[in-house]
Design an enzyme around this catalytic site. Structure first.
Site, PDB file in Angstrom:
ATOM      1  N   HIS A   1      -1.733  -1.699  -3.975  1.00 26.14           N
ATOM      2  CA  HIS A   1      -2.790  -1.419  -3.169  1.00 26.14           C
ATOM      3  C   HIS A   1      -3.157   0.110  -3.162  1.00 26.14           C
ATOM      4  CE1 HIS A   1      -6.084  -2.481  -0.189  1.00 26.14           C
ATOM      5  NE2 HIS A   1      -5.342  -1.501   0.622  1.00 26.14           N
TER       6      HIS A   1
ATOM      7  N   ASP B   1      -5.784  -6.419   5.847  1.00 26.28           N
ATOM      8  CA  ASP B   1      -5.289  -4.914   5.810  1.00 26.28           C
ATOM      9  C   ASP B   1      -5.185  -4.151   6.812  1.00 26.28           C
ATOM     10  OD1 ASP B   1      -4.838  -2.404   4.675  1.00 26.28           O
ATOM     11  OD2 ASP B   1      -6.351  -2.520   3.566  1.00 26.28           O
ATOM     12  N   GLY B   2      -4.148  -3.786   7.444  1.00 29.98           N
ATOM     13  CA  GLY B   2      -3.839  -3.059   8.703  1.00 29.98           C
ATOM     14  C   GLY B   2      -2.993  -3.654   9.744  1.00 29.98           C
TER      15      GLY B   2
ATOM     16  N   ASP C   1      -5.427   3.143  -1.321  1.00 27.04           N
ATOM     17  CA  ASP C   1      -6.511   3.476  -0.491  1.00 27.04           C
ATOM     18  C   ASP C   1      -7.095   4.895  -0.595  1.00 27.04           C
ATOM     19  OD1 ASP C   1      -6.125   1.239   1.422  1.00 27.04           O
ATOM     20  OD2 ASP C   1      -4.127   2.061   1.537  1.00 27.04           O
TER      21      ASP C   1
ATOM     22  N   HIS D   1      -9.009   0.152  -2.740  1.00 27.47           N
ATOM     23  CA  HIS D   1      -9.816  -0.064  -2.027  1.00 27.47           C
ATOM     24  C   HIS D   1     -10.428   0.860  -1.268  1.00 27.47           C
ATOM     25  CE1 HIS D   1      -9.527  -0.768   3.123  1.00 27.47           C
ATOM     26  NE2 HIS D   1     -10.651  -0.837   2.640  1.00 27.47           N
TER      27      HIS D   1
ATOM     28  N   GLY E   1      -2.535   4.762   7.820  1.00 26.58           N
ATOM     29  CA  GLY E   1      -1.550   3.772   7.776  1.00 26.58           C
ATOM     30  C   GLY E   1      -0.803   3.848   9.131  1.00 26.58           C
TER      31      GLY E   1
ATOM     32  N   MET F   1     -10.590  -5.987   7.504  1.00 28.85           N
ATOM     33  CA  MET F   1      -9.576  -4.839   8.137  1.00 28.85           C
ATOM     34  C   MET F   1      -9.025  -5.318   9.705  1.00 28.85           C
ATOM     35  SD  MET F   1      -9.491  -2.201   6.127  1.00 28.85           S
ATOM     36  CE  MET F   1      -8.632  -1.449   6.940  1.00 28.85           C
TER      37      MET F   1
ATOM     38  N   SER G   1       0.981  -1.139   0.073  1.00 25.13           N
ATOM     39  CA  SER G   1      -0.112  -0.045   0.007  1.00 25.13           C
ATOM     40  C   SER G   1       0.868   1.372   0.203  1.00 25.13           C
ATOM     41  CB  SER G   1      -0.887  -0.083   1.240  1.00 25.13           C
ATOM     42  OG  SER G   1      -1.429   1.169   1.466  1.00 25.13           O
TER      43      SER G   1
ATOM     44  N   MET H   1     -12.644   3.419   0.564  1.00 23.47           N
ATOM     45  CA  MET H   1     -13.109   3.942   2.013  1.00 23.47           C
ATOM     46  C   MET H   1     -13.970   4.971   1.925  1.00 23.47           C
ATOM     47  SD  MET H   1      -9.815   2.873   3.904  1.00 23.47           S
ATOM     48  CE  MET H   1      -8.829   2.915   2.605  1.00 23.47           C
TER      49      MET H   1
ATOM     50  N   MET I   1      -9.732   7.517   0.301  1.00 17.47           N
ATOM     51  CA  MET I   1     -10.661   7.860   1.336  1.00 17.47           C
ATOM     52  C   MET I   1     -11.176   8.995   1.090  1.00 17.47           C
ATOM     53  SD  MET I   1      -7.871   7.096   4.416  1.00 17.47           S
ATOM     54  CE  MET I   1      -6.984   5.561   4.428  1.00 17.47           C
TER      55      MET I   1
HETATM   56  C1  DX5 Z   1      -6.015   1.669   6.346  1.00 24.53           C
HETATM   57  C2  DX5 Z   1      -5.797   1.111   4.797  1.00 24.53           C
HETATM   58  C3  DX5 Z   1      -4.699   0.214   4.566  1.00 24.53           C
HETATM   59  C4  DX5 Z   1      -3.185   1.081   4.908  1.00 24.53           C
HETATM   60  C5  DX5 Z   1      -2.380  -0.023   5.722  1.00 24.53           C
HETATM   61  O1  DX5 Z   1      -7.354   2.115   6.128  1.00 24.53           O
HETATM   62  O2  DX5 Z   1      -6.733   0.447   4.176  1.00 24.53           O
HETATM   63  O3  DX5 Z   1      -4.325  -0.364   3.473  1.00 24.53           O
HETATM   64  O4  DX5 Z   1      -2.389   1.582   4.072  1.00 24.53           O
HETATM   65  O5  DX5 Z   1      -1.245   0.484   6.183  1.00 24.53           O
HETATM   66  P1  DX5 Z   1      -0.471  -0.313   7.236  1.00 24.53           P
HETATM   67  O6  DX5 Z   1       0.233  -1.605   6.642  1.00 24.53           O
HETATM   68  O7  DX5 Z   1       0.515   0.884   7.595  1.00 24.53           O
HETATM   69  O8  DX5 Z   1      -1.372  -0.678   8.433  1.00 24.53           O
HETATM   70 ZN    ZN Z   2      -6.482  -0.602   2.376  1.00 25.67          ZN
END
Ligand code: DX5
Ligand code: ZN
Length: 214
Positions: free
Chosen positions: A31, A173-174, A33, A64, A142, A135, A6, A66, A35
């Site tokens: 990946h 993820d996370g 993200d 992904h 992140g 999740m 990501s 959000m 938002m």
């Molecule tokens: C969080 C995202 C993740 C994020 C993961 O909302 O969906 O994809 O980038 O990051 P890390 O690996 O830092 O937890």
């Molecule tokens: Zn993600």
């Protein structure tokens, strides 16, 4: 084990360089993200950035979302070259319709679950999904701490998938690093997303190698 780095927590002024690290690695996907500041308390990036990422990446893009009302933007993601699109269960009143629309465009369809959403809620749509994203942090940022309870969700989902002889993959993820990634893989995860553990490592190339080796 499939790995999807990501780019959320990278230095965006170095984006080309970061994408080249992913390109030359054994990671399978990239990946993204997205938002909106409504579904999650943060904003990340959208179409203008993805358009440029698409020009440089040699790996398939895994987006992904959000965001609220993700069904409004499905065609635009496909047109940018996104190959797998994941929407949140909690953001879709008509989840089945959204999933069907994603598949009609030719993309792989995923549904993501927030930490409080039980995997059993997906039983009646599971066979339509290419993947379920569990999740293991609250979405939005992140670098957060892994929620161990997510491991049990992966076990339970794997059991349902096996019972139904479904082909659906499990993505997590996370807070994924070498240790939590291994625990998730043991529970039945097929795809790991990792941001901070790769790009804040001293040597991201080496970290990707280690995560791929499990
Ligand atoms: C969080 C995202 C993740 C994020 C993961 O909302 O969906 O994809 O980038 O990051 P890390 O690996 O830092 O937890
Ligand atoms: Zn993600």
């Amino acid at each position: 084990m499939v790995l999807a780095p990501s780019i959320l927590s990278v230095d965006f002024l170095r984006l080309r360089e970061i994408i080249e690290i992913i390109n030359r690695s054994e990671a399978e996907w990239l990946h993204l993200d997205v938002m909106d500041g409504v579904f999650v308390p943060n904003l990340s990036f959208g179409f203008p950035v993805i358009k440029h990422v698409a020009k440089v990446t040699t790996k398939p893009m895994d987006a992904h979302l959000m965001i609220v009302e993700p069904q409004k933007f499905i065609t635009q993601f496909r047109d940018l070259g996104v190959e797998a699109l994941t929407v949140h269960y909690e953001a879709c009143t008509h989840l089945y319709r959204a999933v069907m629309k994603i598949k009609e465009t030719g993309m792989k369809a995923g549904v993501a679950l927030n930490p409080h959403t039980p995997v059993e809620l997906l039983t009646d749509i599971l066979d339509e999904l290419d993947k379920v994203l569990i999740m293991s942090v609250n979405p939005g940022f992140g670098g957060q701490k892994f929620i161990p309870r997510a491991i049990d969700k992966v076990y339970r989902l794997k059991e349902i998938i096996n019972q139904r002889k479904s082909q659906t993959l499990i993505q997590v993820d996370g807070g994924i690093n070498l240790e939590t990634g291994k625990r998730m893989a043991d529970a039945g995860a097929d795809i790991l997303v990792a941001g901070t553990s790769i790009f804040r490592a001293e040597n991201p190339d080496e970290m990707i190698r280690q995560m791929k080796d499990g």
